[in-house]
Structure formats: structure tokens, C-alpha cells
Design a protein around this motif. Structure first.
Motif, PDB file in Angstrom:
ATOM      1  N   LYS A   7       4.117   1.628   9.154  1.00 16.54           N
ATOM      2  CA  LYS A   7       4.322   1.762   7.711  1.00 16.54           C
ATOM      3  C   LYS A   7       3.169   2.458   6.996  1.00 16.54           C
ATOM      4  O   LYS A   7       3.268   2.745   5.822  1.00 16.54           O
ATOM      5  CB  LYS A   7       4.498   0.374   7.085  1.00 16.54           C
ATOM      6  CG  LYS A   7       5.727  -0.361   7.540  1.00 16.54           C
ATOM      7  CD  LYS A   7       5.773  -1.715   6.877  1.00 16.54           C
ATOM      8  CE  LYS A   7       6.956  -2.515   7.373  1.00 16.54           C
ATOM      9  NZ  LYS A   7       6.974  -3.864   6.783  1.00 16.54           N
ATOM     10  N   LEU A  11       3.588   4.067   3.258  1.00 18.23           N
ATOM     11  CA  LEU A  11       2.975   3.352   2.144  1.00 18.23           C
ATOM     12  C   LEU A  11       1.878   4.180   1.486  1.00 18.23           C
ATOM     13  O   LEU A  11       1.722   4.150   0.267  1.00 18.23           O
ATOM     14  CB  LEU A  11       2.399   2.020   2.633  1.00 18.23           C
ATOM     15  CG  LEU A  11       3.427   0.937   2.955  1.00 18.23           C
ATOM     16  CD1 LEU A  11       2.742  -0.261   3.599  1.00 18.23           C
ATOM     17  CD2 LEU A  11       4.172   0.517   1.712  1.00 18.23           C
ATOM     18  N   SER A  15       3.981   4.695  -1.875  1.00 16.84           N
ATOM     19  CA  SER A  15       3.890   3.448  -2.639  1.00 16.84           C
ATOM     20  C   SER A  15       2.757   3.512  -3.649  1.00 16.84           C
ATOM     21  O   SER A  15       1.922   4.410  -3.624  1.00 16.84           O
ATOM     22  CB  SER A  15       3.681   2.265  -1.690  1.00 16.84           C
ATOM     23  OG  SER A  15       2.374   2.297  -1.179  1.00 16.84           O
ATOM     24  N   SER A  19       0.688  -2.303  -3.819  1.00 15.02           N
ATOM     25  CA  SER A  19       1.436  -2.672  -2.613  1.00 15.02           C
ATOM     26  C   SER A  19       0.745  -2.137  -1.356  1.00 15.02           C
ATOM     27  O   SER A  19       0.769  -2.787  -0.307  1.00 15.02           O
ATOM     28  CB  SER A  19       2.878  -2.175  -2.698  1.00 15.02           C
ATOM     29  OG  SER A  19       2.905  -0.779  -2.815  1.00 15.02           O
ATOM     30  N   PHE A  20       0.090  -0.964  -1.468  1.00 15.49           N
ATOM     31  CA  PHE A  20      -0.630  -0.418  -0.324  1.00 15.49           C
ATOM     32  C   PHE A  20      -1.810  -1.318   0.044  1.00 15.49           C
ATOM     33  O   PHE A  20      -2.024  -1.635   1.208  1.00 15.49           O
ATOM     34  CB  PHE A  20      -1.089   1.008  -0.639  1.00 15.49           C
ATOM     35  CG  PHE A  20      -1.842   1.668   0.474  1.00 15.49           C
ATOM     36  CD1 PHE A  20      -1.218   1.947   1.673  1.00 15.49           C
ATOM     37  CD2 PHE A  20      -3.173   2.010   0.328  1.00 15.49           C
ATOM     38  CE1 PHE A  20      -1.907   2.564   2.710  1.00 15.49           C
ATOM     39  CE2 PHE A  20      -3.874   2.618   1.348  1.00 15.49           C
ATOM     40  CZ  PHE A  20      -3.229   2.892   2.535  1.00 15.49           C
ATOM     41  N   HIS A  23      -0.634  -4.538   1.654  1.00 16.48           N
ATOM     42  CA  HIS A  23      -0.265  -4.352   3.059  1.00 16.48           C
ATOM     43  C   HIS A  23      -1.516  -4.199   3.926  1.00 16.48           C
ATOM     44  O   HIS A  23      -1.560  -4.712   5.050  1.00 16.48           O
ATOM     45  CB  HIS A  23       0.643  -3.136   3.216  1.00 16.48           C
ATOM     46  CG  HIS A  23       1.060  -2.887   4.631  1.00 16.48           C
ATOM     47  ND1 HIS A  23       1.988  -3.665   5.271  1.00 16.48           N
ATOM     48  CD2 HIS A  23       0.644  -1.963   5.544  1.00 16.48           C
ATOM     49  CE1 HIS A  23       2.149  -3.234   6.512  1.00 16.48           C
ATOM     50  NE2 HIS A  23       1.345  -2.197   6.698  1.00 16.48           N
TER      51      HIS A  23
END
Length: 117
Positions: A7, A11, A15, A19-20, A23
């Protein structure tokens, strides 16, 4: 078979920051990839100044060479015209005008330029 996280690229590109980063805090593999990318980015930033300085020097040398060639061309063409037209310059006096015949062009009986058909 290892289940690696794939991902990171999606990302990173698509993104938002929150959110990055969320993660990254959860995924060890993506965090390692992020650290690698930061190291590469810092190396690029370090070398960028050297590259642009070298490029500026190359452009300055090219401009100098062009200016020298232009100057030499101007001087040589000026000298060539003055050295080859000594007889024309000797015949000119103040107030004289040159005609097409004086310049060596073909003229008709009226003194106008002759044009071949």
C-alpha cells in the motif's frame, strides 16, 4: 509465503497526510520504505546544488564563447569590407552619392537596375 504490504505507493501518491502517517505508524515495511525514500531525497538535495552550479558554469562558458565568436566575426567582416573596397572609398568625397552603376549592379540606359526576364 510472505504477505508484504503493497500500500505504500498508493498511499504516498493518492492519500492525505493523516492517513499516510497513520499507516506508517502501523506498518513496519512501509515505515522502512519511507526511511529509504527520505535518505534518497536528502542525497538528491545535497547533490542538487553542485549540479546546478556546474550547469551555470557551463552556460557561462558557452555564452563567453559565443560572444568571442560574434566579436571576431564582426571585426573580420568589418576589416574585410574596408580592405576590399579601397578604390570605392578613394573615389567618394563629401557630398557624392553612389548610383547603382557605381556599386557594380547592371543598369539600363536610364540608370535603373536591369532585370532579366
Amino acid at each position: 509465503m510472505d504477505n508484504k504490504c503493497s500500500k505504500y505507493e498508493a498511499l504516498f501518491v493518492f492519500s492525505d497526510n493523516e492517513s499516510f502517517e497513520k499507516h506508517l505508524s502501523e506498518c513496519k515495511e512501509c515505515r522502512e520504505e519511507y526511511e529509504k525514500q527520505k535518505k534518497v531525497s536528502s542525497l538528491i538535495d545535497e547533490v542538487k546544488l553542485y549540479y546546478f552550479a556546474k550547469r551555470k558554469k557551463r552556460i557561462a562558458k558557452l555564452r563567453t564563447a559565443c560572444a568571442i565568436v560574434l566579436m571576431m566575426f564582426t571585426v573580420l567582416s568589418f576589416l574585410g569590407t574596408t580592405l576590399n573596397n579601397d578604390d570605392l572609398l578613394d573615389t567618394l568625397k563629401y557630398g557624392d552619392t553612389l548610383s547603382a552603376e557605381d556599386l557594380g549592379f547592371p543598369v539600363d540606359s536610364y540608370g535603373l537596375l536591369m532585370v532579366d526576364e
